[in-house]
Motif scaffolding. Structure first.
Motif, mmCIF file in Angstrom:
data_model
loop_
_atom_site.group_PDB
_atom_site.id
_atom_site.type_symbol
_atom_site.label_atom_id
_atom_site.label_comp_id
_atom_site.label_asym_id
_atom_site.label_seq_id
_atom_site.Cartn_x
_atom_site.Cartn_y
_atom_site.Cartn_z
ATOM 1 N N ARG A 46 60.058 38.121 54.410
ATOM 2 C CA ARG A 46 59.426 39.452 54.418
ATOM 3 C C ARG A 46 59.572 40.104 53.046
ATOM 4 O O ARG A 46 58.626 40.699 52.537
ATOM 5 N N THR A 47 60.728 39.945 52.432
ATOM 6 C CA THR A 47 60.958 40.492 51.094
ATOM 7 C C THR A 47 60.005 39.856 50.081
ATOM 8 O O THR A 47 59.382 40.555 49.271
ATOM 9 N N ALA A 48 59.885 38.539 50.124
ATOM 10 C CA ALA A 48 59.002 37.839 49.180
ATOM 11 C C ALA A 48 57.542 38.248 49.382
ATOM 12 O O ALA A 48 56.817 38.497 48.412
ATOM 13 N N ILE A 49 57.114 38.329 50.622
ATOM 14 C CA ILE A 49 55.732 38.706 50.915
ATOM 15 C C ILE A 49 55.454 40.127 50.445
ATOM 16 O O ILE A 49 54.414 40.403 49.823
ATOM 17 N N THR A 50 56.363 41.015 50.708
ATOM 18 C CA THR A 50 56.189 42.414 50.293
ATOM 19 C C THR A 50 56.086 42.517 48.775
ATOM 20 O O THR A 50 55.202 43.203 48.247
ATOM 21 N N THR A 51 56.971 41.833 48.075
ATOM 22 C CA THR A 51 56.967 41.862 46.610
ATOM 23 C C THR A 51 55.656 41.306 46.057
ATOM 24 O O THR A 51 55.007 41.931 45.209
ATOM 25 N N ASN A 52 55.271 40.122 46.545
ATOM 26 C CA ASN A 52 54.049 39.492 46.040
ATOM 27 C C ASN A 52 52.796 40.274 46.420
ATOM 28 O O ASN A 52 51.893 40.440 45.597
ATOM 29 N N SER A 53 52.723 40.744 47.643
ATOM 30 C CA SER A 53 51.552 41.515 48.085
ATOM 31 C C SER A 53 51.408 42.800 47.288
ATOM 32 O O SER A 53 50.298 43.193 46.915
ATOM 33 N N SER A 54 52.515 43.450 47.022
ATOM 34 C CA SER A 54 52.486 44.683 46.240
ATOM 35 C C SER A 54 51.964 44.422 44.828
ATOM 36 O O SER A 54 51.104 45.152 44.321
ATOM 37 N N ALA A 55 52.477 43.382 44.187
ATOM 38 C CA ALA A 55 52.029 43.033 42.831
ATOM 39 C C ALA A 55 50.544 42.675 42.827
ATOM 40 O O ALA A 55 49.793 43.105 41.936
ATOM 41 N N MET A 56 50.128 41.916 43.817
ATOM 42 C CA MET A 56 48.718 41.529 43.877
ATOM 43 C C MET A 56 47.819 42.725 44.175
ATOM 44 O O MET A 56 46.708 42.817 43.646
ATOM 45 N N GLY A 57 48.290 43.644 45.008
ATOM 46 C CA GLY A 57 47.524 44.863 45.283
ATOM 47 C C GLY A 57 47.321 45.682 44.024
ATOM 48 O O GLY A 57 46.214 46.180 43.748
ATOM 49 N N LYS A 58 48.374 45.816 43.224
ATOM 50 C CA LYS A 58 48.274 46.544 41.958
ATOM 51 C C LYS A 58 47.306 45.834 41.014
ATOM 52 O O LYS A 58 46.486 46.465 40.340
ATOM 53 N N SER A 59 47.413 44.516 40.967
ATOM 54 C CA SER A 59 46.530 43.733 40.110
ATOM 55 C C SER A 59 45.076 43.875 40.551
ATOM 56 O O SER A 59 44.177 44.030 39.716
ATOM 57 N N LEU A 60 44.840 43.838 41.857
ATOM 58 C CA LEU A 60 43.474 44.019 42.370
ATOM 59 C C LEU A 60 42.899 45.371 41.947
ATOM 60 O O LEU A 60 41.730 45.458 41.546
ATOM 61 N N ASN A 61 43.689 46.414 42.036
ATOM 62 C CA ASN A 61 43.226 47.747 41.616
ATOM 63 C C ASN A 61 42.844 47.758 40.141
ATOM 64 O O ASN A 61 41.799 48.296 39.760
ATOM 65 N N LYS A 62 43.674 47.153 39.301
ATOM 66 C CA LYS A 62 43.395 47.103 37.867
ATOM 67 C C LYS A 62 42.136 46.280 37.588
ATOM 68 O O LYS A 62 41.318 46.635 36.736
ATOM 69 N N LEU A 63 42.012 45.167 38.319
ATOM 70 C CA LEU A 63 40.821 44.333 38.130
ATOM 71 C C LEU A 63 39.549 45.075 38.560
ATOM 72 O O LEU A 63 38.513 44.966 37.896
ATOM 73 N N GLN A 64 39.631 45.809 39.662
ATOM 74 C CA GLN A 64 38.469 46.581 40.125
ATOM 75 C C GLN A 64 38.078 47.627 39.080
ATOM 76 O O GLN A 64 36.884 47.848 38.832
ATOM 77 N N GLU A 65 39.062 48.266 38.486
ATOM 78 C CA GLU A 65 38.788 49.231 37.420
ATOM 79 C C GLU A 65 38.124 48.547 36.230
ATOM 80 O O GLU A 65 37.167 49.076 35.645
ATOM 81 N N LEU A 66 38.629 47.368 35.867
ATOM 82 C CA LEU A 66 38.079 46.603 34.758
ATOM 83 C C LEU A 66 36.629 46.213 35.028
ATOM 84 O O LEU A 66 35.764 46.333 34.156
ATOM 85 N N ILE A 67 36.364 45.762 36.256
ATOM 86 C CA ILE A 67 35.006 45.358 36.641
ATOM 87 C C ILE A 67 34.058 46.558 36.613
ATOM 88 O O ILE A 67 32.905 46.442 36.174
ATOM 89 N N ALA A 68 34.536 47.708 37.074
ATOM 90 C CA ALA A 68 33.698 48.915 37.139
ATOM 91 C C ALA A 68 33.478 49.564 35.772
ATOM 92 O O ALA A 68 32.530 50.328 35.593
ATOM 93 N N ASP A 69 34.321 49.262 34.796
ATOM 94 C CA ASP A 69 34.220 49.881 33.459
ATOM 95 C C ASP A 69 32.982 49.346 32.733
ATOM 96 O O ASP A 69 32.864 48.138 32.502
ATOM 97 N N PRO A 70 32.068 50.236 32.352
ATOM 98 C CA PRO A 70 30.852 49.787 31.661
ATOM 99 C C PRO A 70 31.152 49.173 30.287
ATOM 100 O O PRO A 70 30.326 48.440 29.747
ATOM 101 N N GLU A 71 32.330 49.408 29.753
ATOM 102 C CA GLU A 71 32.709 48.871 28.445
ATOM 103 C C GLU A 71 33.164 47.407 28.534
ATOM 104 O O GLU A 71 33.287 46.728 27.519
#
Length: 179
Positions: A106-131
Motif C-alpha cells: 500500500r505504501t509503494a502504490i501510494t508513493t508511485n501513484s502520487s508521483a505519477m499523478g503529479k507527472s500527469l498534471n505537469k504533462l497535461q499542462e505541457l500538452i495544453a501550452d501553445p508554446e
C-alpha cells in the motif's frame, strides 16, 4: 545430550533460513535470528533473555524487536508479576503475511501513484501550452498513455490489497487445499 544437540541443529537450520530471507521483509538477518528464537521458544522472552541467547547488543536487540513489531510479526505480551516487557511471535502466519503485504505494498502504490499523478498534471499542462513544440507534445502524449496504463495497474494492485485486508482473497486461495 546427543538428542539435545540434534534438536538444536534442526532448529538452527530453520533459524538460519529465516535469517537469510529476512531481507525480503526489509530487515536484518539478526532480526530473523530473533524471530527464529521466538518461534521456537515455549514462552515469551524479555530483551535480556533474547540478548543473552543471541549474543546481540541491547541496541541491536531493541532495533530488531521494533522492526518485527512494526511488521506485526511479534507482539508484546503481559505476564502477571513480570515487570519487564515480554515478546512472542504472532502465531497467525496468514495474518502476518496479510499485514506485511498490505503495509508494504500500500505504501509503494501510494508513493508511485502520487508521483505519477503529479507527472500527469505537469504533462497535461505541457500538452495544453501553445508554446510547446509538436515533437515535445507527441512525447508528452506517449508519456501520458504510459502513465495511465500504469495507473490502471496500480488500481488493480490496490484492489488486490483490499482483497487481502478483507480476506476476500481466501475465497480464491483458501488456507487449506481443497482435495
Amino acid at each position: 545430550m546427543e538428542d539435545n544437540e540434534s534438536l538444536d541443529r534442526s532448529r538452527k537450520i530453520v533459524i538460519d533460513a529465516i535469517a537469510q530471507n529476512m531481507h525480503l521483509y526489509g530487515i536484518t538477518p539478526s532480526a530473523g535470528r530473533l524471530y527464529g528464537l521466538l518461534f521456537f521458544s515455549d514462552k515469551p522472552l524479555t530483551l535480556d533473555e533474547m540478548k543473552e541467547e543471541l549474543g546481540m547488543s541491547k541496541t541491536s536487540m531493541s532495533n530488531s524487536v521494533r522492526s518485527l513489531l512494526d511488521l506485526n510479526m511479534v507482539e508484546k505480551v503481559w505476564v502477571k508479576g513480570e515487570r519487564k516487557d515480554l515478546y512472542t511471535i504472532k502465531e497467525d502466519w496468514y495474518q502476518c503475511f496479510f499485514d506485511y503485504f498490505t503495509i508494504k505494498w500500500r505504501t509503494a502504490i501510494t508513493t508511485n501513484s502520487s508521483a505519477m499523478g503529479k507527472s500527469l498534471n505537469k504533462l497535461q499542462e505541457l500538452i495544453a501550452d501553445p508554446e510547446t513544440s509538436e515533437d515535445i507534445r507527441e512525447q508528452a502524449l506517449k508519456d501520458v498513455n504510459k502513465l495511465k496504463d500504469r495507473m490502471d495497474y496500480y488500481d488493480w494492485q490496490d484492489r488486490l490489497i483490499d482483497s487481502f485486508e478483507t480476506k476476500e482473497i481466501l475465497n480464491f486461495v483458501p488456507i487449506k487445499k481443497n482435495d
